[in-house]
Scaffold this motif. Structure first.
Motif, PDB file in Angstrom:
ATOM      1  N   GLY A  70       0.519  -1.282   0.150  1.00  0.00           N
ATOM      2  CA  GLY A  70      -0.221  -0.080  -0.095  1.00  0.00           C
ATOM      3  C   GLY A  70       0.485   1.080  -0.142  1.00  0.00           C
ATOM      4  O   GLY A  70       0.106   2.204   0.523  1.00  0.00           O
ATOM      5  N   GLY A  71       1.811   1.304  -0.529  1.00  0.00           N
ATOM      6  CA  GLY A  71       2.821   2.290  -0.149  1.00  0.00           C
ATOM      7  C   GLY A  71       4.023   2.183   0.383  1.00  0.00           C
ATOM      8  O   GLY A  71       4.415   3.755   0.727  1.00  0.00           O
ATOM      9  N   LEU A  72       3.349   2.264   1.582  1.00  0.00           N
ATOM     10  CA  LEU A  72       4.300   2.109   2.871  1.00  0.00           C
ATOM     11  C   LEU A  72       5.745   1.533   2.685  1.00  0.00           C
ATOM     12  O   LEU A  72       5.687   0.252   2.453  1.00  0.00           O
ATOM     13  CB  LEU A  72       3.515   1.430   4.082  1.00  0.00           C
ATOM     14  CG  LEU A  72       1.974   1.207   4.163  1.00  0.00           C
ATOM     15  CD1 LEU A  72       1.686   0.829   5.505  1.00  0.00           C
ATOM     16  CD2 LEU A  72       2.680   3.146   4.846  1.00  0.00           C
ATOM     17  N   LYS A  73       6.586   2.056   2.529  1.00  0.00           N
ATOM     18  CA  LYS A  73       7.602   1.683   2.835  1.00  0.00           C
ATOM     19  C   LYS A  73       8.625   0.808   3.979  1.00  0.00           C
ATOM     20  O   LYS A  73       8.711   1.272   5.154  1.00  0.00           O
ATOM     21  CB  LYS A  73       8.565   2.982   2.429  1.00  0.00           C
ATOM     22  CG  LYS A  73       8.177   3.938   1.406  1.00  0.00           C
ATOM     23  CD  LYS A  73       9.592   3.930   0.332  1.00  0.00           C
ATOM     24  CE  LYS A  73       9.410   4.924  -0.444  1.00  0.00           C
ATOM     25  NZ  LYS A  73       9.484   4.479  -2.363  1.00  0.00           N
ATOM     26  N   GLY A  74       9.768   0.019   3.160  1.00  0.00           N
ATOM     27  CA  GLY A  74       9.718  -1.242   4.631  1.00  0.00           C
ATOM     28  C   GLY A  74      11.112  -0.788   4.454  1.00  0.00           C
ATOM     29  O   GLY A  74      11.713  -1.914   3.671  1.00  0.00           O
ATOM     30  N   ASP A  75      11.260  -0.092   4.720  1.00  0.00           N
ATOM     31  CA  ASP A  75      13.056   0.077   4.373  1.00  0.00           C
ATOM     32  C   ASP A  75      14.342  -0.941   4.836  1.00  0.00           C
ATOM     33  O   ASP A  75      14.915  -1.167   3.766  1.00  0.00           O
ATOM     34  CB  ASP A  75      13.636   1.707   4.881  1.00  0.00           C
ATOM     35  CG  ASP A  75      13.436   2.574   4.072  1.00  0.00           C
ATOM     36  OD1 ASP A  75      12.573   2.710   3.088  1.00  0.00           O
ATOM     37  OD2 ASP A  75      13.058   3.704   4.674  1.00  0.00           O
ATOM     38  N   ALA A  76      14.474  -1.440   5.840  1.00  0.00           N
ATOM     39  CA  ALA A  76      14.575  -2.836   6.188  1.00  0.00           C
ATOM     40  C   ALA A  76      14.459  -3.873   5.790  1.00  0.00           C
ATOM     41  O   ALA A  76      14.791  -4.467   5.136  1.00  0.00           O
ATOM     42  CB  ALA A  76      14.105  -3.015   7.406  1.00  0.00           C
ATOM     43  N   ASP A  77      12.882  -4.017   5.459  1.00  0.00           N
ATOM     44  CA  ASP A  77      12.833  -5.163   3.758  1.00  0.00           C
ATOM     45  C   ASP A  77      13.240  -5.150   3.227  1.00  0.00           C
ATOM     46  O   ASP A  77      13.813  -6.608   2.406  1.00  0.00           O
ATOM     47  CB  ASP A  77      11.229  -5.068   4.173  1.00  0.00           C
ATOM     48  CG  ASP A  77      10.621  -5.784   5.289  1.00  0.00           C
ATOM     49  OD1 ASP A  77      10.806  -5.890   6.024  1.00  0.00           O
ATOM     50  OD2 ASP A  77       9.270  -5.277   5.115  1.00  0.00           O
ATOM     51  N   LEU A  78      13.210  -4.240   2.019  1.00  0.00           N
ATOM     52  CA  LEU A  78      13.755  -3.826   0.983  1.00  0.00           C
ATOM     53  C   LEU A  78      14.806  -3.720   1.152  1.00  0.00           C
ATOM     54  O   LEU A  78      16.125  -4.505   0.579  1.00  0.00           O
ATOM     55  CB  LEU A  78      14.036  -2.257   0.425  1.00  0.00           C
ATOM     56  CG  LEU A  78      11.590  -2.179   0.700  1.00  0.00           C
ATOM     57  CD1 LEU A  78      11.504  -0.693  -0.270  1.00  0.00           C
ATOM     58  CD2 LEU A  78      11.727  -3.280  -0.810  1.00  0.00           C
ATOM     59  N   GLU A  79      15.677  -3.393   2.072  1.00  0.00           N
ATOM     60  CA  GLU A  79      17.492  -3.632   2.584  1.00  0.00           C
ATOM     61  C   GLU A  79      18.016  -5.475   2.884  1.00  0.00           C
ATOM     62  O   GLU A  79      18.892  -5.452   2.069  1.00  0.00           O
ATOM     63  CB  GLU A  79      18.164  -3.105   3.493  1.00  0.00           C
ATOM     64  CG  GLU A  79      19.331  -2.585   3.864  1.00  0.00           C
ATOM     65  CD  GLU A  79      19.720  -2.102   4.814  1.00  0.00           C
ATOM     66  OE1 GLU A  79      21.173  -2.323   5.165  1.00  0.00           O
ATOM     67  OE2 GLU A  79      19.262  -1.410   5.889  1.00  0.00           O
ATOM     68  N   PHE A  80      16.812  -5.608   3.242  1.00  0.00           N
ATOM     69  CA  PHE A  80      17.026  -7.177   3.340  1.00  0.00           C
ATOM     70  C   PHE A  80      17.291  -8.231   2.390  1.00  0.00           C
ATOM     71  O   PHE A  80      18.065  -8.374   2.212  1.00  0.00           O
ATOM     72  CB  PHE A  80      15.914  -7.532   4.269  1.00  0.00           C
ATOM     73  CG  PHE A  80      15.941  -8.916   4.469  1.00  0.00           C
ATOM     74  CD1 PHE A  80      17.016  -9.736   5.367  1.00  0.00           C
ATOM     75  CD2 PHE A  80      15.087 -10.097   4.181  1.00  0.00           C
ATOM     76  CE1 PHE A  80      17.111 -11.360   5.674  1.00  0.00           C
ATOM     77  CE2 PHE A  80      15.243 -11.662   4.495  1.00  0.00           C
ATOM     78  CZ  PHE A  80      16.671 -11.812   5.209  1.00  0.00           C
ATOM     79  N   ILE A  81      16.197  -7.349   1.386  1.00  0.00           N
ATOM     80  CA  ILE A  81      15.777  -8.385  -0.165  1.00  0.00           C
ATOM     81  C   ILE A  81      17.082  -7.772  -1.289  1.00  0.00           C
ATOM     82  O   ILE A  81      17.787  -9.424  -1.296  1.00  0.00           O
ATOM     83  CB  ILE A  81      14.757  -7.454  -0.621  1.00  0.00           C
ATOM     84  CG1 ILE A  81      13.205  -8.303  -0.237  1.00  0.00           C
ATOM     85  CG2 ILE A  81      15.135  -8.460  -2.099  1.00  0.00           C
ATOM     86  CD1 ILE A  81      12.104  -7.974  -0.558  1.00  0.00           C
ATOM     87  N   THR A  82      17.243  -7.454  -1.030  1.00  0.00           N
ATOM     88  CA  THR A  82      18.982  -6.443  -1.889  1.00  0.00           C
ATOM     89  C   THR A  82      20.030  -7.254  -1.577  1.00  0.00           C
ATOM     90  O   THR A  82      21.363  -7.744  -2.084  1.00  0.00           O
ATOM     91  CB  THR A  82      18.844  -5.154  -1.409  1.00  0.00           C
ATOM     92  OG1 THR A  82      18.116  -4.422  -1.963  1.00  0.00           O
ATOM     93  CG2 THR A  82      20.135  -4.521  -2.342  1.00  0.00           C
ATOM     94  N   MET A  83      20.372  -7.756  -0.328  1.00  0.00           N
ATOM     95  CA  MET A  83      21.060  -8.824   0.492  1.00  0.00           C
ATOM     96  C   MET A  83      21.508  -9.635   0.923  1.00  0.00           C
ATOM     97  O   MET A  83      22.504  -9.966   1.115  1.00  0.00           O
ATOM     98  CB  MET A  83      21.936  -8.052   1.507  1.00  0.00           C
ATOM     99  CG  MET A  83      21.969  -5.739   1.583  1.00  0.00           C
ATOM    100  SD  MET A  83      23.360  -5.180   0.454  1.00  0.00           S
ATOM    101  CE  MET A  83      24.676  -6.017   1.755  1.00  0.00           C
ATOM    102  N   PHE A  84      20.383 -10.104   0.664  1.00  0.00           N
ATOM    103  CA  PHE A  84      20.329 -11.344   1.023  1.00  0.00           C
ATOM    104  C   PHE A  84      20.921 -12.237  -0.202  1.00  0.00           C
ATOM    105  O   PHE A  84      21.006 -12.156  -1.317  1.00  0.00           O
ATOM    106  CB  PHE A  84      18.650 -11.836   0.827  1.00  0.00           C
ATOM    107  CG  PHE A  84      18.626 -13.325   0.775  1.00  0.00           C
ATOM    108  CD1 PHE A  84      18.021 -13.924   2.348  1.00  0.00           C
ATOM    109  CD2 PHE A  84      18.261 -14.135   0.156  1.00  0.00           C
ATOM    110  CE1 PHE A  84      17.847 -14.854   2.758  1.00  0.00           C
ATOM    111  CE2 PHE A  84      18.148 -15.381   0.134  1.00  0.00           C
ATOM    112  CZ  PHE A  84      18.104 -15.778   1.696  1.00  0.00           C
ATOM    113  N   ALA A  85      21.138 -13.150   0.502  1.00  0.00           N
ATOM    114  CA  ALA A  85      22.308 -14.285  -0.324  1.00  0.00           C
ATOM    115  C   ALA A  85      22.232 -15.907   0.633  1.00  0.00           C
ATOM    116  O   ALA A  85      21.966 -15.587   2.154  1.00  0.00           O
ATOM    117  CB  ALA A  85      23.631 -13.643  -0.326  1.00  0.00           C
ATOM    118  N   THR A  86      22.396 -16.945  -0.440  1.00  0.00           N
ATOM    119  CA  THR A  86      22.000 -17.966   1.051  1.00  0.00           C
ATOM    120  C   THR A  86      23.168 -18.985   0.255  1.00  0.00           C
ATOM    121  O   THR A  86      23.309 -18.536  -1.239  1.00  0.00           O
ATOM    122  CB  THR A  86      20.916 -18.728   0.600  1.00  0.00           C
ATOM    123  OG1 THR A  86      20.720 -19.610   1.339  1.00  0.00           O
ATOM    124  CG2 THR A  86      20.849 -18.671  -0.472  1.00  0.00           C
TER     125      THR A  86
END
Length: 183
Positions: A141-157
């Motif tokens: 709904g347009g709410l920025k989840g900055d921590a979520d987006l940073e997590f996705i960007t940095m995620f590796a496995t």
């Protein structure tokens, strides 16, 4: 006279993948959504990414009646200490064709499932980060989840999965050509 069934999908329901397998996302299914799930999705697996325990008796009965495997991956936020373990658990389920069709849901189908879908888009579908952020914004709904987006960007496995179980949609983005593939 034929009676038409009015189906009601769960909150924020949407297909994630609908090519060789069916992977869906949504908010927490309610009893009024069960007929839609039963008749339209024919699920084999449900993955709940969230913090509610235990599930309601109605939901438990529905899963048992429909013979749907249920997995709860605990996640309060992407800042959880065991988040890597949880994401790897979800990826293992998603990377096994025997689990499909799959519905992944969180409570409202916004942030937690948005993180999981973002990781799937990034690792398994090759989406750009800009596209992932745009989709995340639409469902949140347009709410920025900055921590979520940073997590996705940095995620590796370094998760390893069996090649013969990987769904076709993910094979293009997985590089190793052996019986064992790293995500």
């Amino acid at each position: 006279m034929t009676r038409i069934t009015n189906y009601i999908p769960p909150l924020n329901f949407s297909p994630v993948v609908s090519t060789d397998v069916s992977l869906y996302r949504s908010g927490y299914p309610m009893p009024l959504n069960y007929q839609f799930i039963k008749d339209q999705l024919n699920l084999k697996t449900i993955i709940y990414i969230g913090d509610k325990e235990p599930i309601s008796p109605e939901y438990s009965d529905f899963l048992e009646r429909e013979n749907i495997s249920y997995y709860h991956v605990y996640m309060d936020s992407c800042r959880d200490k065991d988040i890597q373990k949880g994401m790897d658990q979800v990826l293992k389920l998603v990377l096994d064709v025997d689990n499909y069709p799959i519905l992944m849901h969180s409570n409202k189908g916004k942030h937690r499932v948005g993180v999981v879908v973002g990781i799937i888009r990034k690792l398994l579908q090759g989406w750009s980060i800009a596209g992932i952020y745009q989709e995340y914004g639409i469902f949140s709904g347009g709410l920025k989840g900055d921590a979520d987006l940073e997590f996705i960007t940095m995620f590796a496995t370094d998760l390893t999965v069996r090649n013969e179980k990987i769904p076709g949609f993910a094979k293009l983005c997985l590089i190793q050509n052996s019986n064992e593939k790293k995500v």
